[in-house]
Design an enzyme around this catalytic site. Sequence first.
Site, PDB file in Angstrom:
ATOM      1  N   GLU A  48     -58.288  66.865  17.144  1.00 16.40           N
ATOM      2  CA  GLU A  48     -57.747  66.566  15.826  1.00 16.40           C
ATOM      3  C   GLU A  48     -56.308  66.065  15.989  1.00 16.40           C
ATOM      4  O   GLU A  48     -55.585  66.538  16.853  1.00 16.40           O
ATOM      5  CB  GLU A  48     -57.745  67.857  14.978  1.00 16.40           C
ATOM      6  CG  GLU A  48     -57.303  67.608  13.559  1.00 16.40           C
ATOM      7  CD  GLU A  48     -57.429  68.848  12.673  1.00 16.40           C
ATOM      8  OE1 GLU A  48     -57.353  69.964  13.196  1.00 16.40           O
ATOM      9  OE2 GLU A  48     -57.588  68.679  11.453  1.00 16.40           O
ATOM     10  N   LYS A 127     -62.811  64.728   6.632  1.00 15.89           N
ATOM     11  CA  LYS A 127     -62.888  66.189   6.558  1.00 15.89           C
ATOM     12  C   LYS A 127     -63.318  66.617   5.156  1.00 15.89           C
ATOM     13  O   LYS A 127     -62.714  66.226   4.161  1.00 15.89           O
ATOM     14  CB  LYS A 127     -61.518  66.754   6.897  1.00 15.89           C
ATOM     15  CG  LYS A 127     -61.426  68.234   6.994  1.00 15.89           C
ATOM     16  CD  LYS A 127     -60.258  68.556   7.920  1.00 15.89           C
ATOM     17  CE  LYS A 127     -59.871  69.995   7.906  1.00 15.89           C
ATOM     18  NZ  LYS A 127     -58.676  70.230   7.078  1.00 15.89           N
ATOM     19  N   CYS A 169     -62.346  70.609  12.226  1.00 17.16           N
ATOM     20  CA  CYS A 169     -61.541  71.833  12.107  1.00 17.16           C
ATOM     21  C   CYS A 169     -62.096  72.870  11.125  1.00 17.16           C
ATOM     22  O   CYS A 169     -63.065  73.541  11.398  1.00 17.16           O
ATOM     23  CB  CYS A 169     -60.105  71.452  11.768  1.00 17.16           C
ATOM     24  SG  CYS A 169     -58.912  72.769  12.056  1.00 17.16           S
TER      25      CYS A 169
HETATM   26  C1  LIG Z   1     -56.026  67.440   9.246  1.00 16.20           C
HETATM   27  O1  LIG Z   1     -55.991  68.700   8.693  1.00 16.20           O
HETATM   28  C2  LIG Z   1     -54.996  69.533   9.214  1.00 16.20           C
HETATM   29  C3  LIG Z   1     -55.197  70.956   8.789  1.00 16.20           C
HETATM   30  O2  LIG Z   1     -56.527  71.376   8.963  1.00 16.20           O
HETATM   31  C4  LIG Z   1     -53.678  68.960   8.810  1.00 16.20           C
HETATM   32  O3  LIG Z   1     -52.601  69.833   8.995  1.00 16.20           O
HETATM   33  C5  LIG Z   1     -53.582  67.767   9.673  1.00 16.20           C
HETATM   34  O4  LIG Z   1     -52.350  67.147   9.502  1.00 16.20           O
HETATM   35  C6  LIG Z   1     -54.699  66.810   9.423  1.00 16.20           C
HETATM   36  N1  LIG Z   1     -54.777  65.913  10.511  1.00 16.20           N
HETATM   37  C7  LIG Z   1     -55.152  64.663  10.462  1.00 16.20           C
HETATM   38  C8  LIG Z   1     -54.992  63.847  11.678  1.00 16.20           C
HETATM   39  O5  LIG Z   1     -55.634  64.150   9.477  1.00 16.20           O
END
Ligand SMILES: *[C@@H]1O[C@H](CO)[C@@H](O)[C@H](O)[C@H]1NC(C)=O
Length: 297
Positions: A48, A127, A169
């Site tokens: 991620e 997500k 995640c």
């Molecule tokens: C995705 O979600 C996370 C928390 O689960 C967030 O803090 C993060 O910045 C996000 N990352 C991306 C690459 O979108």
Amino acid sequence: MSKLLRQPVTLALIQLASTASKPHNLTHARSLVLRAAQRGARIIVLPECFNSPYGTKYFPTYAETLRPTPPSETDSPSYHALSNMAKEANSYLVGGSIPEYDTETKKYYNTSLTFGPAGQLLATHRKVHLFDIDIPGGFKFKESEVLSPGNNVTVVDLPEYGKLGIAICYDVRFPELATIAARKGAFALVYPGAFNMTTGPMHWELLARARATDNQVYVGLCSPARDVGADYHAWGHTVLVDPNAEVMESLGAEEGILFGELRGERIEEVRKGIPLYTQRRFDVYPDVSEGKIRFED
Ligand SMILES: *[C@@H]1O[C@H](CO)[C@@H](O)[C@H](O)[C@H]1NC(C)=O
Ligand SMILES: *[C@@H]1O[C@H](CO)[C@@H](O)[C@H](O)[C@H]1NC(C)=O
Ligand SMILES: *[C@@H]1O[C@H](CO)[C@@H](O)[C@H](O)[C@H]1NC(C)=O
Ligand SMILES: *[C@@H]1O[C@H](CO)[C@@H](O)[C@H](O)[C@H]1NC(C)=O
């Protein structure tokens, strides 16, 4: 020959650290992807937020525009870097996740792009579950202030192998998503993710094993390496578990590549030993994989 996984395949989960420079981090990701391919991996997963620091406050700076597909090089350097990496590695590549900005909806998404060996885009997973918590006087983390959720279950068909379920995640905490992907025939579920120093030790490996136990499939969780200089300290501990929920391998906090061989026979052996698949009682409770489900289109 196994019905779910047509031939054995080496999966690589890359645990890398990312910081402030996106071009540097894309180059670094490329070198690790190629190294994984040289060692025989044909399905390669990045973590991620592999191209930006972790945290919603970085979204406006790091977000890329992915639509219409394919985006231009200026709109999405990461899209093109990933597509090229997949091609150079001649492998399937689950490109971790990147912050996406959709100019039409004017919203940000946490998005994972999956490419095939010819560099073609196979799937886009936004997500689905956003993490919001606000304990008065305590911990506050509201993804929904910045992010919007995706609306689809993502199951991608890799012609030589079979189906792969992909989510991100926090999605791993929702067993329905995993079960739907598994019942639609996935041989493995992969989650780029980044748990923190509290939830990591508490739930990370447990959730990988839980989703494997529920569904009798391989489960891989792919984390960024821990960077103690960053504001978010990821737990790391990228892990691969087999369909019997046994940990095949796991990493520590540092950068590294985890390799595992996935075999369809192992899935069948586990399912024969504990025949959940034939003993469910859909006359007593509903099948979550039936009915209205939105798949990535
Ligand atoms: C995705 O979600 C996370 C928390 O689960 C967030 O803090 C993060 O910045 C996000 N990352 C991306 C690459 O979108
Ligand atoms: C990302 O870029 C920064 C700045 O160039 C560098 O210090 C860091 O090591 C890079 N991370 C990775 C994983 O390459
Ligand atoms: C998900 O589903 C919706 C509705 O069917 C669709 O508009 C969207 O493009 C799909 N894909 C993603 C990545 O959200
Ligand atoms: C990690 O996140 C949880 C909420 O998911 C929070 O309660 C905890 O304080 C966080 N831990 C650290 C070390 O930031």
